[in-house]
Design a protein around this motif. Structure first.
Motif, PDB file in Angstrom:
ATOM      1  N   SER A 222       0.836  -1.196   0.000  1.00  0.00           N
ATOM      2  CA  SER A 222       0.000   0.000   0.000  1.00  0.00           C
ATOM      3  C   SER A 222       0.874   1.252   0.000  1.00  0.00           C
ATOM      4  N   THR A 223       0.261   2.376  -0.326  1.00  0.00           N
ATOM      5  CA  THR A 223       0.991   3.648  -0.281  1.00  0.00           C
ATOM      6  C   THR A 223       1.546   3.900   1.111  1.00  0.00           C
ATOM      7  N   PHE A 224       0.740   3.608   2.126  1.00  0.00           N
ATOM      8  CA  PHE A 224       1.215   3.805   3.501  1.00  0.00           C
ATOM      9  C   PHE A 224       2.436   2.939   3.787  1.00  0.00           C
ATOM     10  N   ALA A 225       2.413   1.690   3.300  1.00  0.00           N
ATOM     11  CA  ALA A 225       3.531   0.784   3.551  1.00  0.00           C
ATOM     12  C   ALA A 225       4.806   1.279   2.862  1.00  0.00           C
ATOM     13  N   THR A 226       4.685   1.765   1.625  1.00  0.00           N
ATOM     14  CA  THR A 226       5.876   2.246   0.927  1.00  0.00           C
ATOM     15  C   THR A 226       6.443   3.487   1.600  1.00  0.00           C
ATOM     16  N   LEU A 227       5.567   4.382   2.045  1.00  0.00           N
ATOM     17  CA  LEU A 227       6.058   5.586   2.724  1.00  0.00           C
ATOM     18  C   LEU A 227       6.674   5.238   4.077  1.00  0.00           C
ATOM     19  N   ALA A 228       6.067   4.278   4.775  1.00  0.00           N
ATOM     20  CA  ALA A 228       6.639   3.839   6.048  1.00  0.00           C
ATOM     21  C   ALA A 228       8.013   3.206   5.829  1.00  0.00           C
ATOM     22  N   ALA A 229       8.159   2.447   4.747  1.00  0.00           N
ATOM     23  CA  ALA A 229       9.454   1.831   4.448  1.00  0.00           C
ATOM     24  C   ALA A 229      10.509   2.895   4.161  1.00  0.00           C
ATOM     25  N   GLU A 230      10.138   3.950   3.431  1.00  0.00           N
ATOM     26  CA  GLU A 230      11.081   5.042   3.182  1.00  0.00           C
ATOM     27  C   GLU A 230      11.448   5.763   4.475  1.00  0.00           C
ATOM     28  N   PHE A 231      10.463   5.941   5.356  1.00  0.00           N
ATOM     29  CA  PHE A 231      10.727   6.563   6.660  1.00  0.00           C
ATOM     30  C   PHE A 231      11.741   5.742   7.449  1.00  0.00           C
ATOM     31  N   PHE A 232      11.486   4.463   7.589  1.00  0.00           N
ATOM     32  CA  PHE A 232      12.351   3.630   8.423  1.00  0.00           C
ATOM     33  C   PHE A 232      13.710   3.395   7.765  1.00  0.00           C
ATOM     34  N   GLY A 233      13.741   3.267   6.447  1.00  0.00           N
ATOM     35  CA  GLY A 233      15.023   3.104   5.778  1.00  0.00           C
ATOM     36  C   GLY A 233      15.916   4.323   5.946  1.00  0.00           C
ATOM     37  N   THR A 234      15.329   5.513   5.805  1.00  0.00           N
ATOM     38  CA  THR A 234      16.103   6.741   6.015  1.00  0.00           C
ATOM     39  C   THR A 234      16.494   6.890   7.476  1.00  0.00           C
ATOM     40  N   PHE A 235      15.614   6.479   8.366  1.00  0.00           N
ATOM     41  CA  PHE A 235      15.916   6.498   9.799  1.00  0.00           C
ATOM     42  C   PHE A 235      17.163   5.657  10.091  1.00  0.00           C
ATOM     43  N   VAL A 236      17.206   4.446   9.541  1.00  0.00           N
ATOM     44  CA  VAL A 236      18.360   3.571   9.767  1.00  0.00           C
ATOM     45  C   VAL A 236      19.630   4.198   9.200  1.00  0.00           C
ATOM     46  N   LEU A 237      19.539   4.755   7.997  1.00  0.00           N
ATOM     47  CA  LEU A 237      20.704   5.371   7.365  1.00  0.00           C
ATOM     48  C   LEU A 237      21.270   6.502   8.226  1.00  0.00           C
ATOM     49  N   VAL A 238      20.404   7.442   8.599  1.00  0.00           N
ATOM     50  CA  VAL A 238      20.865   8.609   9.358  1.00  0.00           C
ATOM     51  C   VAL A 238      21.288   8.207  10.764  1.00  0.00           C
ATOM     52  N   LEU A 239      20.569   7.307  11.384  1.00  0.00           N
ATOM     53  CA  LEU A 239      20.931   6.861  12.732  1.00  0.00           C
ATOM     54  C   LEU A 239      22.321   6.236  12.740  1.00  0.00           C
ATOM     55  N   GLY A 240      22.587   5.346  11.786  1.00  0.00           N
ATOM     56  CA  GLY A 240      23.887   4.697  11.735  1.00  0.00           C
ATOM     57  C   GLY A 240      25.008   5.676  11.429  1.00  0.00           C
ATOM     58  N   LEU A 241      24.792   6.537  10.440  1.00  0.00           N
ATOM     59  CA  LEU A 241      25.824   7.479  10.023  1.00  0.00           C
ATOM     60  C   LEU A 241      26.142   8.506  11.104  1.00  0.00           C
ATOM     61  N   ILE A 242      25.126   9.178  11.612  1.00  0.00           N
ATOM     62  CA  ILE A 242      25.367  10.287  12.541  1.00  0.00           C
ATOM     63  C   ILE A 242      25.745   9.774  13.929  1.00  0.00           C
ATOM     64  N   SER A 243      25.243   8.629  14.327  1.00  0.00           N
ATOM     65  CA  SER A 243      25.705   8.040  15.596  1.00  0.00           C
ATOM     66  C   SER A 243      27.200   7.749  15.531  1.00  0.00           C
ATOM     67  N   ALA A 244      27.633   7.155  14.411  1.00  0.00           N
ATOM     68  CA  ALA A 244      29.065   6.873  14.272  1.00  0.00           C
ATOM     69  C   ALA A 244      29.880   8.166  14.271  1.00  0.00           C
ATOM     70  N   ALA A 245      29.367   9.193  13.593  1.00  0.00           N
ATOM     71  CA  ALA A 245      30.102  10.455  13.496  1.00  0.00           C
ATOM     72  C   ALA A 245      30.201  11.160  14.842  1.00  0.00           C
ATOM     73  N   LEU A 246      29.120  11.150  15.622  1.00  0.00           N
ATOM     74  CA  LEU A 246      29.088  11.922  16.866  1.00  0.00           C
ATOM     75  C   LEU A 246      29.539  11.129  18.094  1.00  0.00           C
ATOM     76  N   PHE A 247      29.264   9.851  18.122  1.00  0.00           N
ATOM     77  CA  PHE A 247      29.593   9.065  19.313  1.00  0.00           C
ATOM     78  C   PHE A 247      30.922   8.304  19.190  1.00  0.00           C
ATOM     79  N   ALA A 248      31.247   7.858  17.980  1.00  0.00           N
ATOM     80  CA  ALA A 248      32.336   6.891  17.851  1.00  0.00           C
ATOM     81  C   ALA A 248      33.531   7.366  17.043  1.00  0.00           C
TER      82      ALA A 248
END
Length: 268
Positions: A27-53
């Motif tokens: 569904s449209t909701f599912a595709t948008l939710a997937a984009e939300f969570f995929g971008t969340f994982v990308l930014v979380l991993g990248l910026i956590s590594a940059a700021l914490f590690a």
């Protein structure tokens, strides 16, 4: 396309199989939710590594305890791989407004779907940096120090790890975003691509881009990532944000239209 189903129901004999309809796509909701969570994982991993590690001081023997630029580049590459295989089958795994617009320019994604994807990506990135800010705030003074340092935001001059100017940032964002989008378009091509390895190839490409360009402008090639960090990065980060929205999009559109013209022709 004509409807393959008969106009009137016909009773099947015991030896016949009644045709079944293909399962509906997400569904449209599912595709948008997937984009939300995929971008969340990308930014979380990248910026956590940059700021914490990335810079964690030195150990008793004088060796660095941080992961450095190499670790940050590896983190974002791994985050892309994880998101691509977890959420890519649902939404296509863009996780980046520049990729979405580049695919639309290449005729591989409908323009009418870009606004929803981009909104979901921006919200996913912002949610990730909000979680990072919440974690960091558990240590006295951490958030203030991270904000004063730009919160891993993209920029030039004072916000460039290597002190590069705006000209370097512009070239990096156009050229390396075009490279990323060209790889995405090529590796996911319906007849010439290899979908089984697409997530891995794209993740390695993103890691390569970060290895080459973090010292110049902290590497954007993704407006959602830039917006997410500028929210917490203070006045300079917000003042420079426009460049990391405009120039990745320029690079993405160049790659999309060029790939379409050179390799797919101009047929719509």
């Amino acid at each position: 396309m004509s409807d393959p189903r008969p106009e009137k129901p016909v009773a099947a004999t015991p030896l016949e199989h009644t045709p079944t309809e293909a399962p509906a796509g997400p569904s449209t909701f599912a595709t948008l939710a997937a984009e939300f969570f995929g971008t969340f994982v990308l930014v979380l991993g990248l910026i956590s590594a940059a700021l914490f590690a990335s810079d964690f001081g030195v150990g008793d023997n004088g060796s660095s305890l941080g992961v450095g630029f190499v670790g940050v580049a590896l983190a974002v590459g791994l985050a892309i791989v994880a998101g691509a295989y977890a959420f890519g089958p649902i939404s296509g795994g863009h996780f980046n407004p520049a990729v979405t617009l580049g695919l639309a320019a290449a005729g591989r994604f409908p323009w009418r779907g870009t606004a929803g994807y981009i909104a979901a990506q921006i919200l996913g990135g912002a949610a990730a940096t909000s979680i990072i800010a919440l974690i960091g705030s558990s240590q006295a003074g951490w958030f203030e120090a991270a904000r004063d340092g730009g919160f891993a935001s993209n920029g030039w001059d004072a916000l460039s790890p290597g002190g590069f100017g705006i000209g370097g940032a512009i070239v990096v964002e156009i050229v390396f975003t075009a490279l990323l989008v060209a790889v995405v378009i090529g590796v996911t091509h319906p007849s010439r691509g290899n979908p089984a390895f697409a997530g891995l190839v794209i993740g390695l490409t993103v890691a390569l881009i970060h290895l080459a360009t973090i010292p110049i402008d902290n590497t954007s090639v993704n407006p959602a990532r830039s917006i997410a960090t500028a929210i917490y990065g203070g006045g300079d980060a917000l003042a420079m944000l426009w460049a990391f929205i405009v120039f990745p999009i320029v690079g993405a559109l160049l790659a999309g239209f060029t790939f379409r013209g050179l390799f797919d022709g101009t047929k719509r």
